[in-house]
Write an enzyme that holds these catalytic residues in place. Structure first.
Site, PDB file in Angstrom:
ATOM      1  N   GLY A  13      -3.781   7.320   1.377  1.00  0.00           N
ATOM      2  CA  GLY A  13      -3.841   5.865   1.526  1.00  0.00           C
ATOM      3  C   GLY A  13      -3.892   5.152   0.185  1.00  0.00           C
ATOM      4  N   PHE A  14      -4.083   3.873   0.256  1.00  0.00           N
ATOM      5  CA  PHE A  14      -4.117   3.027  -0.943  1.00  0.00           C
ATOM      6  C   PHE A  14      -5.222   3.481  -1.905  1.00  0.00           C
ATOM      7  CE2 PHE A  14      -6.411  -1.001  -2.260  1.00  0.00           C
ATOM      8  CZ  PHE A  14      -5.752  -1.132  -3.464  1.00  0.00           C
ATOM      9  N   THR A  38      -1.704   5.522   8.454  1.00  0.00           N
ATOM     10  CA  THR A  38      -1.452   4.310   7.664  1.00  0.00           C
ATOM     11  C   THR A  38      -1.176   4.645   6.208  1.00  0.00           C
ATOM     12  OG1 THR A  38      -3.800   3.968   7.160  1.00  0.00           O
ATOM     13  CG2 THR A  38      -2.948   2.926   9.155  1.00  0.00           C
ATOM     14  N   ASP A  62      -5.873  15.036  11.501  1.00  0.00           N
ATOM     15  CA  ASP A  62      -6.637  13.895  12.020  1.00  0.00           C
ATOM     16  C   ASP A  62      -8.110  14.271  11.957  1.00  0.00           C
ATOM     17  OD1 ASP A  62      -7.990  12.079  13.594  1.00  0.00           O
ATOM     18  OD2 ASP A  62      -6.691  12.296  15.350  1.00  0.00           O
ATOM     19  N   THR A  99     -12.213   7.765  14.587  1.00  0.00           N
ATOM     20  CA  THR A  99     -12.052   8.188  13.189  1.00  0.00           C
ATOM     21  C   THR A  99     -13.348   7.979  12.421  1.00  0.00           C
ATOM     22  OG1 THR A  99      -9.680   7.807  13.170  1.00  0.00           O
ATOM     23  CG2 THR A  99     -10.790   7.721  11.047  1.00  0.00           C
ATOM     24  N   ALA A 121     -16.996   5.846   2.628  1.00  0.00           N
ATOM     25  CA  ALA A 121     -16.435   4.540   2.268  1.00  0.00           C
ATOM     26  C   ALA A 121     -16.705   3.585   3.420  1.00  0.00           C
ATOM     27  CB  ALA A 121     -14.938   4.670   2.007  1.00  0.00           C
ATOM     28  N   TYR A 152     -13.688  -1.317  14.184  1.00  0.00           N
ATOM     29  CA  TYR A 152     -13.815  -1.029  12.755  1.00  0.00           C
ATOM     30  C   TYR A 152     -15.253  -1.263  12.292  1.00  0.00           C
ATOM     31  CZ  TYR A 152     -12.590  -1.232   7.762  1.00  0.00           C
ATOM     32  OH  TYR A 152     -12.500  -1.003   6.400  1.00  0.00           O
ATOM     33  N   ARG A 193      -2.581  -7.073   4.962  1.00  0.00           N
ATOM     34  CA  ARG A 193      -3.668  -7.485   4.076  1.00  0.00           C
ATOM     35  C   ARG A 193      -3.229  -8.711   3.294  1.00  0.00           C
ATOM     36  NH1 ARG A 193      -6.450  -1.839   2.213  1.00  0.00           N
ATOM     37  NH2 ARG A 193      -4.950  -0.551   3.299  1.00  0.00           N
TER      38      ARG A 193
HETATM   39  N1  NAD Z   1      -9.055  -1.397   0.640  1.00  0.00           N
HETATM   40  C1  NAD Z   1     -10.080  -2.167   0.944  1.00  0.00           C
HETATM   41  O1  NAD Z   1     -10.098  -3.349   0.603  1.00  0.00           O
HETATM   42  C2  NAD Z   1     -11.254  -1.604   1.696  1.00  0.00           C
HETATM   43  C3  NAD Z   1     -12.360  -2.445   1.949  1.00  0.00           C
HETATM   44  C4  NAD Z   1     -13.428  -1.920   2.662  1.00  0.00           C
HETATM   45  C5  NAD Z   1     -13.446  -0.599   3.059  1.00  0.00           C
HETATM   46  N2  NAD Z   1     -12.357   0.173   2.792  1.00  0.00           N
HETATM   47  C6  NAD Z   1     -12.386   1.567   3.286  1.00  0.00           C
HETATM   48  O2  NAD Z   1     -11.840   2.433   2.316  1.00  0.00           O
HETATM   49  C7  NAD Z   1     -11.081   3.464   2.961  1.00  0.00           C
HETATM   50  C8  NAD Z   1      -9.674   3.507   2.389  1.00  0.00           C
HETATM   51  O3  NAD Z   1      -9.059   2.245   2.593  1.00  0.00           O
HETATM   52  P1  NAD Z   1      -7.554   1.986   2.163  1.00  0.00           P
HETATM   53  O4  NAD Z   1      -7.471   0.563   1.776  1.00  0.00           O
HETATM   54  O5  NAD Z   1      -7.107   3.018   1.217  1.00  0.00           O
HETATM   55  O6  NAD Z   1      -6.834   2.158   3.574  1.00  0.00           O
HETATM   56  P2  NAD Z   1      -5.441   2.892   3.913  1.00  0.00           P
HETATM   57  O7  NAD Z   1      -5.125   2.520   5.314  1.00  0.00           O
HETATM   58  O8  NAD Z   1      -4.449   2.609   2.849  1.00  0.00           O
HETATM   59  O9  NAD Z   1      -5.847   4.413   3.811  1.00  0.00           O
HETATM   60  C9  NAD Z   1      -6.512   5.081   4.843  1.00  0.00           C
HETATM   61  C10 NAD Z   1      -5.954   6.505   4.880  1.00  0.00           C
HETATM   62  O10 NAD Z   1      -6.649   7.215   5.916  1.00  0.00           O
HETATM   63  C11 NAD Z   1      -5.685   7.902   6.705  1.00  0.00           C
HETATM   64  N3  NAD Z   1      -6.258   8.047   8.034  1.00  0.00           N
HETATM   65  C12 NAD Z   1      -6.540   7.091   8.940  1.00  0.00           C
HETATM   66  N4  NAD Z   1      -7.078   7.633  10.047  1.00  0.00           N
HETATM   67  C13 NAD Z   1      -7.138   8.970   9.831  1.00  0.00           C
HETATM   68  C14 NAD Z   1      -7.593  10.069  10.583  1.00  0.00           C
HETATM   69  N5  NAD Z   1      -8.105   9.910  11.818  1.00  0.00           N
HETATM   70  N6  NAD Z   1      -7.497  11.296  10.046  1.00  0.00           N
HETATM   71  C15 NAD Z   1      -6.984  11.490   8.804  1.00  0.00           C
HETATM   72  N7  NAD Z   1      -6.532  10.485   8.039  1.00  0.00           N
HETATM   73  C16 NAD Z   1      -6.611   9.238   8.558  1.00  0.00           C
HETATM   74  C17 NAD Z   1      -4.435   7.049   6.657  1.00  0.00           C
HETATM   75  O11 NAD Z   1      -3.257   7.742   6.956  1.00  0.00           O
HETATM   76  C18 NAD Z   1      -4.472   6.560   5.218  1.00  0.00           C
HETATM   77  O12 NAD Z   1      -3.836   7.468   4.361  1.00  0.00           O
HETATM   78  C19 NAD Z   1     -11.131   3.162   4.460  1.00  0.00           C
HETATM   79  O13 NAD Z   1     -12.143   3.960   5.039  1.00  0.00           O
HETATM   80  C20 NAD Z   1     -11.513   1.714   4.531  1.00  0.00           C
HETATM   81  O14 NAD Z   1     -12.239   1.413   5.695  1.00  0.00           O
HETATM   82  C21 NAD Z   1     -11.278  -0.287   2.126  1.00  0.00           C
END
Ligand code: NAD
Length: 341
Positions: A13-14, A38, A62, A99, A121, A152, A193
């Site tokens: 992910g990001f 995602t 998963d 998840t 996180a 969420y 976003r």
């Molecule tokens: N980016 C933000 O602003 C932000 C803010 C608050 C919290 N977070 C938390 O940080 C974490 C990462 O966020 P992000 O922005 O990189 O999101 P993202 O959606 O880009 O990355 C999430 C990753 O998790 C993977 N994923 C989702 N469900 C899964 C599952 N059941 N099994 C395995 N992989 C799974 C997706 O494929 C993706 O690669 C998340 O837990 C999110 O809740 C992010």
């Protein structure tokens, strides 16, 4: 690869992909579990040609399902797997809830087996639509447990509960960070976003979509600062929770105007109705992060946006223009199965 010591769930992910870069650069061996719902394997593709490739493994899984029995012993687990964009997590609310709950449970079980430390996180969304401003970690939140965001918000709250329960009952080492909005390169176009939406709309000359009157506030933290906070928290001596976010607060309208200025776009601003339970104000109190982690954000919104805009500019038009490309959760968007990148 010999024993991977650091597991990053959601590493495609990001945030996870940037975290992998930093862990590998400092010499760690890294294993990623990701279901690509995602995320995007292309965020990690550069590692195939990097000197770190022998220390990096990517497996499709998963985390809400039982974990593979053949995982090597783990020393650290960064649990980032979870869709973060409302558009994504609301499309499959059951899977989102599982998840954060079953996935967290599996991570804690793996940690107990190996004596590993787990970092969860979590999110500012545990504060819901806050009645206290700015939000300190002591604030218990104002969440609607049955609203469209609950999968969420409440999922993340239960994940925090599980971490502390494991810590009390099994003595497991847990770390909890509550992340506020983070942005930067590798946000995906069309994933809903606000920062990536505005940049893509501005670059395409389309109207920037502002929900409500745009007076709701958010604070935006550049990805490098966020990842730095994750690393410091994992290495710290406290369980948390700790807020990680940028305390400089901006209205959504201000953000739209800044994106227009930095992209040189002539796009208009288009208003739409505010979605239910949308938080009106968001700003972290980061005193604890300053005190315990010596952490505070370094990158200004303007500098961070310039980097992010440059990323979207170099993206092939077909990708940047494809708002649908990443919209289908649970359909793998990369064909990568278990294997080493
Ligand atoms: N980016 C933000 O602003 C932000 C803010 C608050 C919290 N977070 C938390 O940080 C974490 C990462 O966020 P992000 O922005 O990189 O999101 P993202 O959606 O880009 O990355 C999430 C990753 O998790 C993977 N994923 C989702 N469900 C899964 C599952 N059941 N099994 C395995 N992989 C799974 C997706 O494929 C993706 O690669 C998340 O837990 C999110 O809740 C992010």
């Amino acid at each position: 690869m010999t024993a991977p010591l650091v597991l990053v769930t959601g590493g495609a992910g990001f945030l996870g992909s940037h975290l992998c870069d930093r862990l590998l650069a400092r010499g760690d061996a890294v294993l990623v579990l990701d279901d690509f719902s995602t995320g995007d394997a292309s965020h990690l593709a550069h590692l195939a040609a990097s000197p770190h490739r022998d220390r990096f493994t990517l497996r499709q899984h998963d985390i809400a399902q039982p974990w593979p029995a053949d995982l090597p012993p783990l020393r650290r687990i960064y649990n980032l797997a979870c869709p973060a964009s409302p558009a994504h997590y609301q499309r499959h609310p059951v899977q989102t809830t599982l998840t954060s709950t079953l996935g967290m449970w599996h991570a804690l079980e793996a940690a107990r087996r190996d004596g590993a430390r787990v970092l969860q996180a979590s999110t500012s969304e545990v504060y819901g639509d806050p009645e206290e401003h700015p939000q300190a970690e002591s604030y218990r939140g104002h969440v609607n447990p049955i609203g469209p965001r609950a999968c969420y918000d409440e999922g993340k709250r239960v994940a925090e509960t599980l971490c502390m329960a494991w810590h009390r009952e099994h003595g497991s080492e847990v770390r909890i960070v509550r992340l506020f909005n983070s942005y930067g390169p590798r946000l995906r176009p069309g994933d809903g976003r606000v920062v990536s939406n505005f940049i893509v709309q501005a670059l395409r000359g389309e109207p920037l979509t502002v929900y409500g009157d745009g007076s709701q506030t958010r604070s935006f933290c550049y990805v490098d600062d966020t990842v730095d906070g994750l690393l410091r928290m994992m290495d710290s001596a406290i369980e948390g929770p700790i807020n990680l976010g940028n305390p400089v607060e901006h209205t959504v309208l201000e953000l739209a105007e800044l994106v227009l200025r930095l992209t040189g776009s002539r796009s208009a601003i288009e208003r739409r109705p505010l979605p239910p339970d949308d938080p009106k104000r968001r700003r972290p109190d980061i005193s604890r992060a300053g005190h315990h982690l010596q952490w505070s954000p370094r990158v200004s919104l303007e500098d961070g946006l310039r980097e992010t805009i440059a990323y979207f500019r170099q993206m092939p038009a077909a990708d940047a223009g494809s708002a649908q490309r990443f919209s289908t959760m649970n359909e793998p968007i990369a064909s990568t199965s278990s294997g080493v990148l």
